[in-house]
Each structure stands twice: as C-alpha cells, then as structure tokens.
Write a protein that holds these residues in place. Structure first.
Motif, PDB file in Angstrom:
ATOM      1  N   ALA A  63       0.830  -1.203   0.000  1.00  0.00           N
ATOM      2  CA  ALA A  63       0.000   0.000   0.000  1.00  0.00           C
ATOM      3  C   ALA A  63       0.865   1.255   0.000  1.00  0.00           C
ATOM      4  O   ALA A  63       0.543   2.244  -0.668  1.00  0.00           O
ATOM      5  CB  ALA A  63      -0.923  -0.006   1.206  1.00  0.00           C
ATOM      6  N   ALA A  64       1.961   1.229   0.731  1.00  0.00           N
ATOM      7  CA  ALA A  64       2.850   2.397   0.776  1.00  0.00           C
ATOM      8  C   ALA A  64       3.538   2.621  -0.561  1.00  0.00           C
ATOM      9  O   ALA A  64       3.852   3.752  -0.923  1.00  0.00           O
ATOM     10  CB  ALA A  64       3.899   2.224   1.872  1.00  0.00           C
ATOM     11  N   GLY A  65       3.758   1.564  -1.312  1.00  0.00           N
ATOM     12  CA  GLY A  65       4.435   1.691  -2.594  1.00  0.00           C
ATOM     13  C   GLY A  65       3.503   1.754  -3.777  1.00  0.00           C
ATOM     14  O   GLY A  65       3.941   1.692  -4.924  1.00  0.00           O
ATOM     15  N   SER A  66       2.224   1.906  -3.535  1.00  0.00           N
ATOM     16  CA  SER A  66       1.253   1.895  -4.636  1.00  0.00           C
ATOM     17  C   SER A  66       1.351   3.116  -5.539  1.00  0.00           C
ATOM     18  O   SER A  66       0.854   3.093  -6.653  1.00  0.00           O
ATOM     19  CB  SER A  66      -0.165   1.773  -4.084  1.00  0.00           C
ATOM     20  OG  SER A  66      -0.491   2.925  -3.336  1.00  0.00           O
ATOM     21  N   ASP A  67       1.997   4.180  -5.063  1.00  0.00           N
ATOM     22  CA  ASP A  67       2.106   5.381  -5.881  1.00  0.00           C
ATOM     23  C   ASP A  67       3.212   5.283  -6.937  1.00  0.00           C
ATOM     24  O   ASP A  67       3.256   6.091  -7.853  1.00  0.00           O
ATOM     25  CB  ASP A  67       2.333   6.612  -5.001  1.00  0.00           C
ATOM     26  CG  ASP A  67       3.598   6.516  -4.178  1.00  0.00           C
ATOM     27  OD1 ASP A  67       4.117   5.403  -4.023  1.00  0.00           O
ATOM     28  OD2 ASP A  67       4.056   7.559  -3.671  1.00  0.00           O
ATOM     29  N   SER A  68       4.084   4.285  -6.822  1.00  0.00           N
ATOM     30  CA  SER A  68       5.141   4.130  -7.822  1.00  0.00           C
ATOM     31  C   SER A  68       4.627   3.313  -9.004  1.00  0.00           C
ATOM     32  O   SER A  68       3.631   2.598  -8.901  1.00  0.00           O
ATOM     33  CB  SER A  68       6.367   3.453  -7.214  1.00  0.00           C
ATOM     34  OG  SER A  68       6.100   2.090  -6.973  1.00  0.00           O
ATOM     35  N   ASN A  69       5.312   3.413 -10.116  1.00  0.00           N
ATOM     36  CA  ASN A  69       4.906   2.688 -11.319  1.00  0.00           C
ATOM     37  C   ASN A  69       5.414   1.255 -11.321  1.00  0.00           C
ATOM     38  O   ASN A  69       5.044   0.483 -12.184  1.00  0.00           O
ATOM     39  CB  ASN A  69       5.429   3.415 -12.560  1.00  0.00           C
ATOM     40  CG  ASN A  69       4.790   4.765 -12.715  1.00  0.00           C
ATOM     41  OD1 ASN A  69       3.707   5.015 -12.205  1.00  0.00           O
ATOM     42  ND2 ASN A  69       5.467   5.664 -13.420  1.00  0.00           N
ATOM     43  N   LYS A  70       6.266   0.916 -10.373  1.00  0.00           N
ATOM     44  CA  LYS A  70       6.854  -0.416 -10.322  1.00  0.00           C
ATOM     45  C   LYS A  70       6.134  -1.268  -9.279  1.00  0.00           C
ATOM     46  O   LYS A  70       5.625  -0.759  -8.285  1.00  0.00           O
ATOM     47  CB  LYS A  70       8.334  -0.329  -9.960  1.00  0.00           C
ATOM     48  CG  LYS A  70       9.152   0.397 -11.000  1.00  0.00           C
ATOM     49  CD  LYS A  70      10.609   0.374 -10.646  1.00  0.00           C
ATOM     50  CE  LYS A  70      11.420   1.065 -11.721  1.00  0.00           C
ATOM     51  NZ  LYS A  70      12.857   0.961 -11.464  1.00  0.00           N
ATOM     52  N   ARG A  71       6.119  -2.575  -9.514  1.00  0.00           N
ATOM     53  CA  ARG A  71       5.554  -3.498  -8.542  1.00  0.00           C
ATOM     54  C   ARG A  71       6.554  -3.703  -7.424  1.00  0.00           C
ATOM     55  O   ARG A  71       7.755  -3.690  -7.637  1.00  0.00           O
ATOM     56  CB  ARG A  71       5.227  -4.820  -9.208  1.00  0.00           C
ATOM     57  CG  ARG A  71       4.116  -4.652 -10.228  1.00  0.00           C
ATOM     58  CD  ARG A  71       3.331  -5.874 -10.487  1.00  0.00           C
ATOM     59  NE  ARG A  71       3.016  -6.643  -9.322  1.00  0.00           N
ATOM     60  CZ  ARG A  71       1.773  -6.921  -8.943  1.00  0.00           C
ATOM     61  NH1 ARG A  71       0.769  -6.448  -9.623  1.00  0.00           N
ATOM     62  NH2 ARG A  71       1.551  -7.676  -7.901  1.00  0.00           N
ATOM     63  N   ILE A  72       6.045  -3.884  -6.232  1.00  0.00           N
ATOM     64  CA  ILE A  72       6.916  -4.064  -5.062  1.00  0.00           C
ATOM     65  C   ILE A  72       6.666  -5.446  -4.481  1.00  0.00           C
ATOM     66  O   ILE A  72       5.527  -5.875  -4.319  1.00  0.00           O
ATOM     67  CB  ILE A  72       6.629  -2.973  -4.013  1.00  0.00           C
ATOM     68  CG1 ILE A  72       6.996  -1.620  -4.587  1.00  0.00           C
ATOM     69  CG2 ILE A  72       7.390  -3.252  -2.727  1.00  0.00           C
ATOM     70  CD1 ILE A  72       6.741  -0.466  -3.688  1.00  0.00           C
ATOM     71  N   TYR A  73       7.767  -6.137  -4.166  1.00  0.00           N
ATOM     72  CA  TYR A  73       7.702  -7.457  -3.568  1.00  0.00           C
ATOM     73  C   TYR A  73       8.513  -7.457  -2.280  1.00  0.00           C
ATOM     74  O   TYR A  73       9.527  -6.780  -2.183  1.00  0.00           O
ATOM     75  CB  TYR A  73       8.284  -8.511  -4.523  1.00  0.00           C
ATOM     76  CG  TYR A  73       7.497  -8.653  -5.797  1.00  0.00           C
ATOM     77  CD1 TYR A  73       6.363  -9.448  -5.875  1.00  0.00           C
ATOM     78  CD2 TYR A  73       7.888  -7.962  -6.946  1.00  0.00           C
ATOM     79  CE1 TYR A  73       5.650  -9.575  -7.042  1.00  0.00           C
ATOM     80  CE2 TYR A  73       7.166  -8.086  -8.129  1.00  0.00           C
ATOM     81  CZ  TYR A  73       6.056  -8.883  -8.166  1.00  0.00           C
ATOM     82  OH  TYR A  73       5.348  -9.003  -9.329  1.00  0.00           O
ATOM     83  N   LEU A  74       8.081  -8.239  -1.294  1.00  0.00           N
ATOM     84  CA  LEU A  74       8.802  -8.383  -0.036  1.00  0.00           C
ATOM     85  C   LEU A  74       9.030  -9.860   0.210  1.00  0.00           C
ATOM     86  O   LEU A  74       8.079 -10.629   0.350  1.00  0.00           O
ATOM     87  CB  LEU A  74       8.002  -7.771   1.117  1.00  0.00           C
ATOM     88  CG  LEU A  74       8.592  -7.950   2.507  1.00  0.00           C
ATOM     89  CD1 LEU A  74       9.939  -7.229   2.624  1.00  0.00           C
ATOM     90  CD2 LEU A  74       7.641  -7.439   3.564  1.00  0.00           C
ATOM     91  N   ASP A  75      10.304 -10.258   0.264  1.00  0.00           N
ATOM     92  CA  ASP A  75      10.683 -11.628   0.582  1.00  0.00           C
ATOM     93  C   ASP A  75      11.216 -11.658   2.005  1.00  0.00           C
ATOM     94  O   ASP A  75      12.069 -10.857   2.358  1.00  0.00           O
ATOM     95  CB  ASP A  75      11.776 -12.135  -0.373  1.00  0.00           C
ATOM     96  CG  ASP A  75      11.265 -12.350  -1.776  1.00  0.00           C
ATOM     97  OD1 ASP A  75      10.043 -12.568  -1.932  1.00  0.00           O
ATOM     98  OD2 ASP A  75      12.076 -12.305  -2.712  1.00  0.00           O
ATOM     99  N   ILE A  76      10.714 -12.596   2.785  1.00  0.00           N
ATOM    100  CA  ILE A  76      11.174 -12.743   4.171  1.00  0.00           C
ATOM    101  C   ILE A  76      12.023 -14.004   4.242  1.00  0.00           C
ATOM    102  O   ILE A  76      11.566 -15.092   3.896  1.00  0.00           O
ATOM    103  CB  ILE A  76       9.980 -12.810   5.137  1.00  0.00           C
ATOM    104  CG1 ILE A  76       9.152 -11.544   5.025  1.00  0.00           C
ATOM    105  CG2 ILE A  76      10.468 -13.051   6.560  1.00  0.00           C
ATOM    106  CD1 ILE A  76       7.851 -11.574   5.784  1.00  0.00           C
ATOM    107  N   MET A  77      13.272 -13.820   4.680  1.00  0.00           N
ATOM    108  CA  MET A  77      14.201 -14.952   4.762  1.00  0.00           C
ATOM    109  C   MET A  77      14.613 -15.179   6.186  1.00  0.00           C
ATOM    110  O   MET A  77      14.825 -14.296   6.923  1.00  0.00           O
ATOM    111  CB  MET A  77      15.424 -14.666   3.913  1.00  0.00           C
ATOM    112  CG  MET A  77      15.108 -14.449   2.483  1.00  0.00           C
ATOM    113  SD  MET A  77      16.617 -14.115   1.618  1.00  0.00           S
ATOM    114  CE  MET A  77      15.978 -13.772   0.017  1.00  0.00           C
TER     115      MET A  77
END
Length: 75
Positions: free
Chosen positions: A61-75
């Motif tokens: 939601a915080a990155g929805s204003d950018s044109n790129k997709r955002i992914y979060l990987d938890i390791m």
C-alpha cells in the motif's frame, strides 16, 4: 520503504540488530529481501503467515504510488 519495513519489524523481534533489508531494483519491479535472526523468523511470519501477510499489505500500500511493482521476501 526500507525504513518502513525496519520500523514495522523491529518491535516484533528479540534481536533487532540482526534485521537487514536488501533492495534489488529491476525493470518493472523492486524486491525487498528481509533477513532476521533465525530465532525471530517465526515471529515475523506468524501463525499461518498472518503477520507476514499484514507486513506485505502495508508495504504494498505504501508503494502503490510508484509505477513499479513491489515485492517483499522474508528470509
């Protein structure tokens, strides 16, 4: 975005000094790799992945204003 992820995860873990967020930018996406101490992985993921899903929802939601997709990987 990196600071947001660290701010969300820090109160959840016992070893906040071991939190590391790496950023990899590609053509149409940005991938954030979150690494925590091995004892804290379960606390960040939560039962059935509920906490991880909530963290991802906030980050997306915080990155929805950018044109790129955002992914979060938890390791």
């Amino acid at each position: 975005m990196k600071a947001l992820i660290e701010t969300i995860v820090t109160p959840l873990v016992d070893h906040p000094e071991e939190i590391a967020v790496e950023v990899k930018k590609e053509d149409n996406k940005i991938v954030y790799h979150l690494t925590v101490h091995t004892d804290d992985v379960g606390k960040v993921i939560g039962k059935n992945g509920r906490i991880a899903k909530a963290i991802r929802t906030v980050v997306y939601a915080a990155g929805s204003d950018s044109n790129k997709r955002i992914y979060l990987d938890i390791m």
